[in-house]
Design an enzyme around this catalytic site. Structure first.
Site, PDB file in Angstrom:
ATOM      1  N   ARG A 104      39.788  38.179  33.299  1.00 22.76           N
ATOM      2  CA  ARG A 104      39.112  37.026  32.719  1.00 22.76           C
ATOM      3  C   ARG A 104      39.194  37.091  31.198  1.00 22.76           C
ATOM      4  O   ARG A 104      38.780  38.069  30.586  1.00 22.76           O
ATOM      5  CB  ARG A 104      37.653  37.031  33.161  1.00 22.76           C
ATOM      6  N   THR A 108      37.762  32.308  26.699  1.00 17.02           N
ATOM      7  CA  THR A 108      37.767  31.061  27.498  1.00 17.02           C
ATOM      8  C   THR A 108      37.071  31.252  28.844  1.00 17.02           C
ATOM      9  O   THR A 108      36.715  30.280  29.496  1.00 17.02           O
ATOM     10  CB  THR A 108      39.210  30.602  27.785  1.00 17.02           C
ATOM     11  N   ASP A 200      29.148  43.337  44.180  1.00 18.57           N
ATOM     12  CA  ASP A 200      30.531  43.355  43.679  1.00 18.57           C
ATOM     13  C   ASP A 200      31.426  43.964  44.752  1.00 18.57           C
ATOM     14  O   ASP A 200      31.331  45.155  45.056  1.00 18.57           O
ATOM     15  CB  ASP A 200      30.611  44.178  42.387  1.00 18.57           C
ATOM     16  N   ASP A 203      33.601  47.031  43.676  1.00 14.49           N
ATOM     17  CA  ASP A 203      32.800  48.241  43.520  1.00 14.49           C
ATOM     18  C   ASP A 203      32.366  48.813  44.857  1.00 14.49           C
ATOM     19  O   ASP A 203      32.374  50.018  45.075  1.00 14.49           O
ATOM     20  CB  ASP A 203      31.559  47.959  42.658  1.00 14.49           C
TER      21      ASP A 203
HETATM   22  N1  URA Z   1      32.770  38.844  42.728  1.00  8.73           N
HETATM   23  C1  URA Z   1      32.111  39.737  43.506  1.00  8.73           C
HETATM   24  O1  URA Z   1      32.621  40.811  43.796  1.00  8.73           O
HETATM   25  N2  URA Z   1      30.874  39.419  43.929  1.00  8.73           N
HETATM   26  C2  URA Z   1      30.258  38.257  43.650  1.00  8.73           C
HETATM   27  O2  URA Z   1      29.135  38.026  44.090  1.00  8.73           O
HETATM   28  C3  URA Z   1      30.972  37.337  42.838  1.00  8.73           C
HETATM   29  C4  URA Z   1      32.224  37.650  42.411  1.00  8.73           C
END
Ligand code: URA
Length: 209
Positions: A104, A108, A200, A203
């Site tokens: 990302r 922007t 996530d 993770d």
């Molecule tokens: N990416 C993720 O891993 N979890 C989310 O809740 C949003 C984006």
């Protein structure tokens, strides 16, 4: 407009619930991502065309069906998509695999492609782009754009958990793409996480923080 398919199979929903729990450890989470991706792939590939071939069983010659037509390419979005690709490959081991990496842009906030390696002849393949979390839809949209730019004309998107914003974004940018999810959750929070979501996904798959 691409259709949204929520895959309600009880096994998919049960496994997704275990994945959502914050107490589910990395090893189990990773196994569940693979299992759910495999079950979702089973549903997504329902419409693959079949053709007859002549074979001989140990008992008699016969004509039986095999998958015919476009060959599949699975395209995981790095890195969390990798866990889903492994599951799909258990079901469709001959599928080719491409990879798209996006980061990302801090200014922007839009995704920028840093890696793209795809199988040959993408124009002849049925492509499944996989990313566990369809949050804002920015990454999924950019990944679909990446495969289309290399010739793909038949693309499906497969995600575990989605937010309404992400679905709307992909439908707006890619009205030809059908979206397959195990859940449409409530919303995004201020940090762009899906609520209730599962955290996530990268993770949780790889034990990082
Ligand atoms: N990416 C993720 O891993 N979890 C989310 O809740 C949003 C984006």
């Amino acid at each position: 407009m691409g259709q949204v398919h929520v895959l309600e199979h009880p096994l998919i929903q049960h496994k997704l619930t275990i994945m959502r729990s914050k107490d589910t450890p990395t090893k189990e989470f990773r196994e569940l991502v693979q299992e759910v991706a495999m079950l979702m792939a089973y549903e997504i590939t329902r419409d693959l065309p079949l053709a007859p071939i002549a074979i001989e069983t140990p008992v008699a010659p016969t004509v039986a069906k095999v998958i015919h037509g476009k060959t599949l390419a699975i395209v995981p979005v790095l890195r969390a998509g990798l866990g889903m690709a492994d599951g799909i490959l258990q079901l469709i081991p001959n599928a080719k695999v491409g990879h798209v990496g996006l980061y990302r842009d801090p200014e922007t906030l839009e995704p920028v492609e840093y890696y793209c390696k795809l199988p040959q002849q993408m124009d002849l393949r049925e492509v499944i782009v996989v990313d566990p979390m369809l949050a804002t839809g920015g990454s999924a949209s950019a990944a679909i754009e990446a495969v289309k730019r290399r010739g793909s004309t038949s693309v499906k998107l497969m995600c575990l958990v989605s937010a309404p914003d992400g679905i709307a974004r992909v439908q707006r940018d890619h009205p030809d793409v059908d979206i397959y999810v195990a859940s449409i959750d409530e919303r995004l929070n201020d940090h762009g996480y899906i609520v209730p979501g599962l955290g996530d996904a990268g993770d949780r798959l790889y034990g990082t923080k």
